[in-house]
Design an enzyme around this catalytic site. Structure first.
Site, PDB file in Angstrom:
ATOM      1  N   GLN A  40       4.393 -63.320  63.490  1.00 53.70           N
ATOM      2  CA  GLN A  40       3.477 -62.946  62.410  1.00 53.70           C
ATOM      3  C   GLN A  40       3.707 -61.495  61.982  1.00 53.70           C
ATOM      4  O   GLN A  40       4.119 -60.654  62.795  1.00 53.70           O
ATOM      5  CB  GLN A  40       2.001 -63.103  62.829  1.00 53.70           C
ATOM      6  CG  GLN A  40       1.460 -64.515  62.775  1.00 53.70           C
ATOM      7  CD  GLN A  40       1.647 -65.263  64.076  1.00 53.70           C
ATOM      8  OE1 GLN A  40       1.837 -64.650  65.133  1.00 53.70           O
ATOM      9  NE2 GLN A  40       1.597 -66.582  64.026  1.00 53.70           N
ATOM     10  N   CYS A  85      -5.765 -64.151  63.871  1.00 53.91           N
ATOM     11  CA  CYS A  85      -4.733 -64.145  64.906  1.00 53.91           C
ATOM     12  C   CYS A  85      -5.248 -63.280  66.040  1.00 53.91           C
ATOM     13  O   CYS A  85      -5.331 -62.056  65.908  1.00 53.91           O
ATOM     14  CB  CYS A  85      -3.406 -63.603  64.371  1.00 53.91           C
ATOM     15  SG  CYS A  85      -2.124 -63.477  65.639  1.00 53.91           S
ATOM     16  N   GLY A  86      -5.624 -63.911  67.141  1.00 54.14           N
ATOM     17  CA  GLY A  86      -6.245 -63.188  68.247  1.00 54.14           C
ATOM     18  C   GLY A  86      -5.305 -62.225  68.946  1.00 54.14           C
ATOM     19  O   GLY A  86      -5.657 -61.068  69.221  1.00 54.14           O
ATOM     20  N   ASN A 146      -3.683 -75.414  64.006  1.00 54.83           N
ATOM     21  CA  ASN A 146      -3.007 -75.016  65.235  1.00 54.83           C
ATOM     22  C   ASN A 146      -3.331 -76.065  66.292  1.00 54.83           C
ATOM     23  O   ASN A 146      -4.495 -76.453  66.438  1.00 54.83           O
ATOM     24  CB  ASN A 146      -3.499 -73.643  65.692  1.00 54.83           C
ATOM     25  CG  ASN A 146      -3.303 -72.582  64.629  1.00 54.83           C
ATOM     26  OD1 ASN A 146      -2.205 -72.104  64.419  1.00 54.83           O
ATOM     27  ND2 ASN A 146      -4.383 -72.222  63.933  1.00 54.83           N
ATOM     28  N   ARG A 173       0.266 -73.208  63.534  1.00 49.65           N
ATOM     29  CA  ARG A 173       0.435 -73.508  62.119  1.00 49.65           C
ATOM     30  C   ARG A 173       1.348 -72.469  61.469  1.00 49.65           C
ATOM     31  O   ARG A 173       1.077 -71.287  61.495  1.00 49.65           O
ATOM     32  CB  ARG A 173      -0.948 -73.500  61.453  1.00 49.65           C
ATOM     33  CG  ARG A 173      -0.952 -73.719  59.957  1.00 49.65           C
ATOM     34  CD  ARG A 173      -2.360 -73.682  59.403  1.00 49.65           C
ATOM     35  NE  ARG A 173      -3.016 -72.389  59.582  1.00 49.65           N
ATOM     36  CZ  ARG A 173      -4.142 -72.023  58.978  1.00 49.65           C
ATOM     37  NH1 ARG A 173      -4.754 -72.861  58.159  1.00 49.65           N
ATOM     38  NH2 ARG A 173      -4.680 -70.845  59.195  1.00 49.65           N
ATOM     39  N   CYS A 196      -1.030 -67.813  72.076  1.00 50.33           N
ATOM     40  CA  CYS A 196      -1.851 -67.847  70.861  1.00 50.33           C
ATOM     41  C   CYS A 196      -3.268 -67.475  71.270  1.00 50.33           C
ATOM     42  O   CYS A 196      -3.943 -68.238  71.973  1.00 50.33           O
ATOM     43  CB  CYS A 196      -1.815 -69.234  70.221  1.00 50.33           C
ATOM     44  SG  CYS A 196      -2.910 -69.411  68.783  1.00 50.33           S
TER      45      CYS A 196
END
Length: 274
Positions: free
Chosen positions: A44, A73-74, A190, A209, A217
């Site tokens: 990302q 997005c953690g 996801n 995703r 993730c």
């Protein structure tokens, strides 16, 4: 353009300061930068922008390697918090940011871990979004000529969680892409494959995703624990073991925010001519 390469448990990011730099990212440019042979290479792209609200510190934008923009997005959130402190954009330990669909508080601890208030998990199908007549703890889906039992939740982005006996042999590569683009997920999803080891310990693999399977993730770990707690499988504090390492997730249940704690690693700084 200056950038940093960072990762959270192997989930890797290109992080760009758009507070002091003027930058614009087209989907085509993002795909070129994401190429691990011809570009920088990342899962990302994270962009730090000035806040839209004076009560906040920054705006947090996330783009997948395929050029699509997402709302959450953690693992990226932890790297975002570390980045803005490393670059002197703030010296705060509690950092308030907006995202495409809400707000988050990122807390940098004394031992350089980052604790993220991920908000309250939302199980309403319309919030995910997921096509269903009503909210259920477990849904039955047909995919790849199989009947799949799963939990569905939004952590600011859509997640589907499947319980498996062993994540090492789970059909992540084949079932992941089929479920990601399943017609019941109009914005894709996801897909998490969760093995419950104990009530306070799970193993997890996630097919993300727009990115495929990643080393970790963060929002997927949060989603798996939220679904596991909702289904009565897990305790309030859970250790999540991912291919890239460990995250700690805590959730007291409905009406409470969920917290994720984990590392954020700065790898290198770079400069690229666009």
């Amino acid at each position: 353009m200056q950038f940093s390469k960072m990762h959270g448990l192997g989930n890797d990011f290109m992080v760009v300061d758009a507070v002091t730099q003027n930058v614009f990212f087209s989907p085509e440019l993002i795909r070129r930068l994401a190429d691990r042979h011809l570009g920088v290479g990342f899962d990302q792209l994270l962009v730090v922008e000035p806040p839209y609200d004076p009560e906040l510190d920054f705006h947090y934008r996330i783009f997948n390697a395929d050029g699509s923009e997402v709302a959450q997005c953690g693992n990226g959130a932890r790297c975002f918090a570390r980045f803005v402190r490393l670059k002197g954009l703030t010296n705060k330990r509690d950092i308030r940011v907006s995202t495409a669909n809400g707000r988050m508080v990122l807390t940098v601890t004394d031992d350089d871990l980052v604790r993220v208030n991920m908000g309250e998990p939302n199980f309403e199908p319309s919030a995910v979004p997921f096509r269903a007549n009503k909210a259920e703890k477990t849904y039955i889906m047909r995919a790849a000529e199989q009947t799949i039992l799963c939990g569905v939740v939004s952590m600011g982005n859509p997640h589907c969680v499947i319980q498996v006996d062993d994540v090492d042999t789970a059909a992540v590569e084949t079932l992941g892409p089929v479920l990601e683009s399943h017609e019941r997920f109009p914005e894709r999803a996801n897909i998490g494959f969760m093995q419950v080891v104990k009530r306070e310990h799970i193993r997890l693999r996630v097919y993300e995703r727009g990115a495929g399977e990643t080393q970790a993730c963060g929002s997927g770990a949060c989603a798996a624990v939220a679904v596991g707690i909702q289904q009565g499988l897990l305790d309030e504090e859970v250790r999540v073991e991912l291919p890239g390492g460990r995250l700690d997730i805590a959730w007291k249940g409905p009406g409470h925010p969920l917290y994720m704690t984990g590392p954020a690693v700065h790898v290198y700084d770079g400069f690229i001519h666009l």
